[in-house]
Design an enzyme around this catalytic site. Structure first.
Site, PDB file in Angstrom:
ATOM      1  N   GLU A  58       0.855  -1.190   0.000  1.00 55.88           N
ATOM      2  CA  GLU A  58       0.000   0.000   0.000  1.00 55.88           C
ATOM      3  C   GLU A  58       0.885   1.232   0.000  1.00 55.88           C
ATOM      4  OE1 GLU A  58      -3.846  -1.610   2.568  1.00 55.88           O
ATOM      5  OE2 GLU A  58      -2.671   0.088   3.288  1.00 55.88           O
ATOM      6  N   ASP A  69      -5.900   8.972  10.413  1.00 53.07           N
ATOM      7  CA  ASP A  69      -4.566   8.504  10.759  1.00 53.07           C
ATOM      8  C   ASP A  69      -4.082   9.026  12.100  1.00 53.07           C
ATOM      9  OD1 ASP A  69      -3.573   6.812   8.572  1.00 53.07           O
ATOM     10  OD2 ASP A  69      -4.043   8.571   7.356  1.00 53.07           O
ATOM     11  N   TYR A 103     -10.722  -4.587   3.141  1.00 53.93           N
ATOM     12  CA  TYR A 103      -9.819  -4.143   4.192  1.00 53.93           C
ATOM     13  C   TYR A 103     -10.639  -4.043   5.475  1.00 53.93           C
ATOM     14  CZ  TYR A 103      -6.137  -1.283   6.422  1.00 53.93           C
ATOM     15  OH  TYR A 103      -5.159  -0.798   7.242  1.00 53.93           O
TER      16      TYR A 103
END
Lengths: 401, 265
Positions: free
Chosen positions: B55, B66, B177
């Site tokens: 990735e 994040d 995912y």
């Protein structure tokens, strides 16, 4: 390079024209669904409305007055009316929204409240209502804003809120908002995120607007009762845009009433240091919503600048983006320098020290002499009081007292 | 012509792994961190250390999903001048044999233009994952991604209800995912206790391979995840190690590879 046509309306709800939406990590989608259901159920429940009204009248001090402004009227050459959100408990319009959202969080069984704050007014308003109900309150605030608004940091801590300094990015409202969202992604099961403006993913822009629309509903009635007519023009400052949408909303279906939002032009619209997303931004996605945004050609968000921490945000509520595009509202901008003049002017002419945010609206109005007839009525939303800004402005030494 | 080839490379990779009873190691790097040149070295090193899919993060100014490590790496990459086309250039120059997935926020992807996905495919990218574009958020842009030349990898969270898991899987390709826990990316000490149950629920909803990420940092965690899923995504730990040196990140990847390979078929 062919650009994305962001004017094609996506086929989903939670939109204002093409703007708005829910651009968030998957983790938050069930929480936003839950919030939307809870909000729509609460709105349909007369008990909830009664609870909100009770607190607004007995705790916040609503309705806020509509003041005539004889000396400012003479200065501008038309009749000026001031909607006095500065007289609310905690000193700004922000508490209209926090009362609604905290009551909603209680209905949802959430025990912990998260908020972001720029100038600190929303943080103080959230900490206040949390203290009133004994809820844990965590407020994210940029380190730079904590410095500019030390007094509000102290107030939040006095109210037993935890104030978390945000040191990432520009250390202002934008980064505080990202940090609050990061907290919420981790704590979504037991926490409610009280967004302070008409930004963020659906249903926030609509919900915050609904809670703030009390400003315009009161002002419209008060104008009819005290001025005997609707205003020619309604003026409010716009950062995220919650006081503006709040005062505009009751007048949207009155086509003769002109709506003017005043953004922060910072050091000037032709510099890189301003916060005028509607005047100078382009459509993009930040903090879960599609709206006008200060960004570079690569889609990186440009830091905003304003003398006023509360306007220092590179995005704007999606409903304002919509009102701009359909031409229902007009958006202008006022520099830091001129906002300080507005700050001084309202203090001297009417004995009202406005928040630096609200001073942008006053300043634009003051520069419009000749725009209206003497017997027109103009309504300005004084979104907050300037006590919080006195130390900052006095330290600048650029405004003789 | 590259349409089928790009998007199907990921499916082929997982089919091959499945046939040999192995689980995928999927490291994440932020393009341009610690520097554009080191990213190149890092990509080759990770492939050599046994990565099956890599990735590659497109740095964004406001990465709200994040944690601190990837935030800091994004800021550093942007300060070094990394752009969307710079990311593609890096991928193109790396000439890797393993499939590449772009990991991006929506805004920089939209700013890159209507032909961004085609340019990415031409540069050697095979899939794309958009952190802040959940299923149903924006039909127009989801169609653009779904119809494009890249596999469109969708995310499932621990909060996602079962019915929505199925819907998400239908609208994605390549792999699913699975976000292992509530919260943002970062290094965590333990795996969430409900992870096996979440993977089981997701298995019932999809035929696609399942890769698990968020908070996986150490070899023993990677091994535990590999017992449950088809692939293990390691992000912040790799980025943190890369901040020390390319060599540390490659060493970490090799130890993750070894741990994952102890899982029996």
């Amino acid at each position: 390079m062919p650009a994305h046509d962001l004017t094609i309306p996506p086929a989903t709800t939670g939109r204002f024209g093409v703007f708005g939406g829910r651009y968030v990590p998957e983790t938050l989608i069930p929480a936003l669904d839950e919030l939307e259901r809870a909000y729509d159920t609460a709105r349909a429940d007369p008990t909830f409305e009664a609870d909100v009204e009770h607190l607004l009248s007995t705790y916040v001090g609503r309705p806020s007055p509509l003041s005539d402004a004889p000396r400012l009227s003479e200065h501008v050459g038309t009749r000026v009316w001031l909607k006095r959100e500065d007289l609310n408990h905690t000193g700004a319009h922000k508490i209209n929204n926090t009362v609604g959202q905290v009551l909603l969080a209680r209905r949802m069984g959430k025990k912990r409240i998260i908020a972001e704050t720029g100038a600190g007014q929303h943080g103080v308003a959230t900490a206040t209502v949390c203290a009133r109900f004994g809820l844990e309150c965590v407020v994210y605030m940029g380190e730079e804003d904590m410095r500019r608004q030390a007094l509000n940091v102290w107030r939040m801590r006095l109210l037993s809120a935890t104030v978390v300094p945000v040191t990432s990015g520009t250390r202002t409202l934008k980064d505080a908002t990202s940090e609050a969202i990061r907290d919420w992604v981790a704590s979504v099961v037991d926490s409610h995120y009280v967004i302070g403006s008409v930004v963020g993913p659906a249903p926030y822009p609509r919900m915050v607007r609904d809670f703030q629309s009390i400003i315009g509903r009161e002002a419209r009635e008060q104008m009819l009762a005290q001025a005997g007519a609707l205003p020619t023009t309604v003026i409010a400052c716009v950062g995220g845009g919650s006081n503006a949408i709040g005062v505009f909303h009751a007048f949207i279906d009155d086509p003769a009433v002109q709506l003017v939002g005043v953004e922060a032009a910072g050091e000037g619209l032709d510099t890189e240091h301003h916060a005028a997303s509607l005047s100078r931004g382009t459509p993009g996605v930040l903090h879960g919503t599609l709206s006008y945004l200060l960004q570079d050609a690569a889609g990186q968000v440009h830091p905003a600048h304003s003398i006023s921490a509360g306007l220092d945000y590179p995005g704007v509520g999606p409903e304002h983006a919509y009102l701009k595009d359909i031409g229902r509202a007009t958006y202008v901008a006022v520099t830091d320098h001129d906002a300080l003049e507005g700050f001084k002017l309202l203090s001297r002419l009417e004995g009202i020290v406005p928040a630096l945010e609200s001073a942008h609206a006053v300043s634009w109005l003051a520069a419009q002499r000749g725009r209206w007839r003497a017997d027109d009525s103009v309504l300005v939303c004084v979104s907050g009081r300037g006590d919080k800004d006195v130390a900052q402005v006095s330290e600048m030494g650029i405004l003789a007292p | 012509m590259s349409v089928t080839i790009s998007s199907e490379r990921i499916a082929e990779q997982f089919a091959r792994l499945r046939a040999s009873g192995r689980r995928a190691l999927v490291p994440y790097v932020t393009a341009g961190h610690p520097s554009p040149d080191e990213t190149l070295a890092l990509l080759s090193g990770l492939e050599d250390a046994g990565a099956d899919v890599i990735e590659v993060g497109v740095p964004f100014s406001d990465p709200m999903a994040d944690g601190p490590i990837i935030q800091a790496s994004s800021q550093q990459a942007l300060a070094a001048g990394m752009t969307f086309d710079g990311v593609l250039d890096t991928v193109s120059r790396a000439k890797l044999g393993v499939p590449i997935v772009l990991f991006t926020y929506l805004n920089p992807l939209l700013a890159a233009g209507r032909d961004a996905l085609t340019r990415a495919a031409e540069a050697g990218v095979h899939g794309v994952l958009v952190t802040d574009l959940p299923v149903g958020a924006d039909a127009e842009r989801e169609q653009w991604l779904g119809d494009g030349p890249l596999a469109f990898i969708r995310l499932v969270a621990p909060t996602t209800p079962q019915a929505r898991m199925a819907e998400i899987s239908q609208h994605g390709s390549g792999f699913v995912y699975l976000i292992s826990r509530l919260g943002v990316t970062g290094v965590r000490e333990t795996l969430p206790p409900d992870l096996p149950a979440t993977v089981r629920r997701l298995r019932q909803s999809t035929q696609l391979p399942i890769c698990v990420g968020f908070g996986v940092s150490r070899p023993e965690q990677a091994r535990a995840v590999a017992e449950l899923a088809d692939g293990v995504v390691v992000g912040s730990a790799i980025v943190r190690a890369a901040g020390e040196s390319v060599e540390s990140a490659v060493t970490l990847a090799a130890s993750l590879r070894a741990a994952i390979d102890t899982v029996s078929p």
